[in-house]
Design an enzyme around this catalytic site. Structure first.
Site, PDB file in Angstrom:
ATOM      1  N   TRP A 103       0.829  -1.210   0.000  1.00 32.21           N
ATOM      2  CA  TRP A 103       0.000   0.000   0.000  1.00 32.21           C
ATOM      3  C   TRP A 103       0.854   1.246   0.000  1.00 32.21           C
ATOM      4  O   TRP A 103       0.520   2.241  -0.652  1.00 32.21           O
ATOM      5  CB  TRP A 103      -1.007  -0.025   1.141  1.00 32.21           C
ATOM      6  CG  TRP A 103      -1.932  -1.182   0.955  1.00 32.21           C
ATOM      7  CD1 TRP A 103      -1.968  -2.346   1.662  1.00 32.21           C
ATOM      8  CD2 TRP A 103      -2.908  -1.332  -0.101  1.00 32.21           C
ATOM      9  NE1 TRP A 103      -2.910  -3.195   1.139  1.00 32.21           N
ATOM     10  CE2 TRP A 103      -3.504  -2.604   0.061  1.00 32.21           C
ATOM     11  CE3 TRP A 103      -3.326  -0.524  -1.149  1.00 32.21           C
ATOM     12  CZ2 TRP A 103      -4.501  -3.069  -0.801  1.00 32.21           C
ATOM     13  CZ3 TRP A 103      -4.320  -0.987  -2.005  1.00 32.21           C
ATOM     14  CH2 TRP A 103      -4.896  -2.242  -1.823  1.00 32.21           C
ATOM     15  N   ASP A 172      -1.636   6.533   6.652  1.00 34.48           N
ATOM     16  CA  ASP A 172      -2.684   5.636   6.167  1.00 34.48           C
ATOM     17  C   ASP A 172      -2.965   4.638   7.292  1.00 34.48           C
ATOM     18  O   ASP A 172      -2.152   3.766   7.577  1.00 34.48           O
ATOM     19  CB  ASP A 172      -2.175   4.920   4.906  1.00 34.48           C
ATOM     20  CG  ASP A 172      -3.172   3.892   4.374  1.00 34.48           C
ATOM     21  OD1 ASP A 172      -4.201   3.655   5.036  1.00 34.48           O
ATOM     22  OD2 ASP A 172      -2.906   3.324   3.293  1.00 34.48           O
ATOM     23  N   LYS A 196     -12.481  -2.140   7.103  1.00 30.90           N
ATOM     24  CA  LYS A 196     -11.814  -3.049   8.040  1.00 30.90           C
ATOM     25  C   LYS A 196     -12.336  -2.818   9.453  1.00 30.90           C
ATOM     26  O   LYS A 196     -12.957  -3.691  10.047  1.00 30.90           O
ATOM     27  CB  LYS A 196     -10.310  -2.873   7.963  1.00 30.90           C
ATOM     28  CG  LYS A 196      -9.782  -3.196   6.559  1.00 30.90           C
ATOM     29  CD  LYS A 196      -8.493  -2.524   6.291  1.00 30.90           C
ATOM     30  CE  LYS A 196      -8.163  -2.431   4.813  1.00 30.90           C
ATOM     31  NZ  LYS A 196      -8.166  -3.675   4.080  1.00 30.90           N
TER      32      LYS A 196
HETATM   33  N1  PMP Z   1      -4.177   1.234   2.451  1.00 33.10           N
HETATM   34  C1  PMP Z   1      -4.176   0.116   3.192  1.00 33.10           C
HETATM   35  C2  PMP Z   1      -3.246   0.006   4.350  1.00 33.10           C
HETATM   36  C3  PMP Z   1      -5.040  -0.940   2.860  1.00 33.10           C
HETATM   37  O1  PMP Z   1      -5.025  -2.057   3.579  1.00 33.10           O
HETATM   38  C4  PMP Z   1      -5.917  -0.794   1.754  1.00 33.10           C
HETATM   39  C5  PMP Z   1      -6.914  -1.839   1.355  1.00 33.10           C
HETATM   40  N2  PMP Z   1      -6.709  -3.115   1.726  1.00 33.10           N
HETATM   41  C6  PMP Z   1      -5.845   0.390   1.013  1.00 33.10           C
HETATM   42  C7  PMP Z   1      -4.988   1.374   1.400  1.00 33.10           C
HETATM   43  C8  PMP Z   1      -6.734   0.595  -0.195  1.00 33.10           C
HETATM   44  O2  PMP Z   1      -8.003   0.838   0.219  1.00 33.10           O
HETATM   45  P1  PMP Z   1      -9.228   1.066  -0.781  1.00 33.10           P
HETATM   46  O3  PMP Z   1      -9.484  -0.245  -1.433  1.00 33.10           O
HETATM   47  O4  PMP Z   1     -10.312   1.521   0.130  1.00 33.10           O
HETATM   48  O5  PMP Z   1      -8.820   2.099  -1.751  1.00 33.10           O
END
Ligand code: PMP
Length: 357
Positions: A103, A172, A196
């Site tokens: 991420w 994040d 989550k």
């Molecule tokens: N950042 C983290 C730490 C994540 O775990 C995730 C999704 N698993 C995301 C960003 C992306 O999130 P989204 O699918 O809501 O864009």
């Protein structure tokens, strides 16, 4: 009908059963208004009350100071990979990033299209199995912000201490928000996708210090935090049903003693599973350094894929679902967010301890 299972999915993830029951009870007729929350106008008094309550509950749960805005947005956490830099960049457009996994890498790839990026700490050399040291002296003095990913959902690490710096820290927190106590004042901006620890996918929460926004006038309106803040997250139609479920989750957390209470339960849950893995002769955790281990996502594996597959199959038979690891890591991953009952972790720990290859 099948009973509810223990769902270890990384996200969308398990939600508190109590919340789902309230939502089910209110599905056809929300508080006597004769329609579902999904059918309510976002300008109606009923929905205004929902979004305002969601905001004030989140403020209380996280002790969010007055000078921070709380926004509910669409576009998931991924939109924040670009929205945060667009809003926070000063005229130099420089930002420093810590690379702790998939991420972070995606966040870095986006910001590279917008400005000058420096990766100041990186754990890719060992498949992101540890938290790299973040040296304050590596942070550029003219960086607009430092970006971290507090919990690494795929590789299972967690950043538990922050560097001393006057540069605003952007985090994040998608996979750890509300799971442990943090000091909002330590951050310039916090963002999280909801799916989550908050509610259904489709909502993202942004908590941002108000002096950091409103200075970039060339941002498209829909991406401008200051316009969204001015309209109380109603710049356009917000994800109304997701915000309603988030409000119910916040109430649920509040009734159970808030984030501090969740943190001690989460520490117990994680300890049970890590201990079972560490004491087993069959499995090992992806993250060996105990201080770096996530409380929320625990990747682990056996020496062969055949053993992993059998472990997963037998887990399913015990009602332990969605334990398959991320495709880039393999093996298993137990995501044990706030809504995962301790019972689920207990059964999983027993399954790990009693499994014979
Ligand atoms: N950042 C983290 C730490 C994540 O775990 C995730 C999704 N698993 C995301 C960003 C992306 O999130 P989204 O699918 O809501 O864009």
């Amino acid at each position: 009908m099948q009973e509810r299972v223990f769902n270890f999915s990384a996200g969308p993830a398990t939600l508190p059963e109590e919340v789902l029951k309230i939502a089910a009870g209110e599905m056809l007729n929300y508080k006597g208004c004769g329609m579902s929350v999904m059918e309510l106008s976002h300008r109606s008094p009923e929905f205004t009350d929902i979004i305002q309550s969601a905001q004030s509950l989140l403020r209380k749960l996280m002790d969010i100071p007055e000078n921070y805005k709380v926004l509910f947005l669409q576009g998931g956490a991924s939109l924040q990979f670009l929205m945060a830099p667009l809003n926070l960049f000063n005229s130099d457009k420089k930002a420093d990033y810590v690379n702790t996994g998939a991420w972070s890498k995606k966040a870095i790839a986006e910001v590279k299209k917008l400005g000058d990026v420096k990766v100041i700490a990186d754990s890719s050399d060992k498949t992101f199995s540890y938290v790299p040291e973040i040296k304050p002296q590596s942070i550029r003095k003219d960086a607009s912000f430092l970006h971290i990913t507090s919990n690494n959902t795929i590789y299972g690490t967690r950043i538990s201490s922050l560097p001393e710096t006057s540069i605003p820290i952007v985090s994040d927190m998608s996979s750890m928000i509300l799971s442990e106590k943090i000091k909002v004042e330590d951050y310039g901006l916090i963002y999280a996708g909801a799916q989550k620890n908050i509610g259904p996918s489709g909502v993202a929460v942004v908590i941002v210090r108000d002096d950091l926004i409103g200075h970039n006038l060339d941002i498209p309106s829909i991406l401008d935090y200051s316009l969204i803040a001015k309209s109380e997250s109603m710049f356009n139609t917000p994800p109304t049903y997701g915000i309603y479920i988030a409000k119910l989750v916040f109430e649920y957390l509040f009734d159970r003693g808030g984030v501090e209470a969740m943190q001690s339960i989460n520490e117990r849950k994680a300890k049970m599973i890590y201990e079972a893995i560490d004491q087993s002769n069959v499995f090992e955790a992806h993250v060996k350094t105990k201080e770096d281990r996530s409380l929320m996502n625990i990747p682990f594996f056996a020496e062969s894929d055949e053993i992993n597959q059998r472990f997963l199959k037998e887990a399913e038979e015990k009602g332990l679902k969605t334990l398959k690891g991320h495709r880039t890591v393999g093996g298993m991953r137990a995501s044990i967010y706030n809504a995962m009952p301790e019972k689920g972790c207990e059964i999983l720990a027993d399954h790990i301890s009693n499994f014979r290859p």
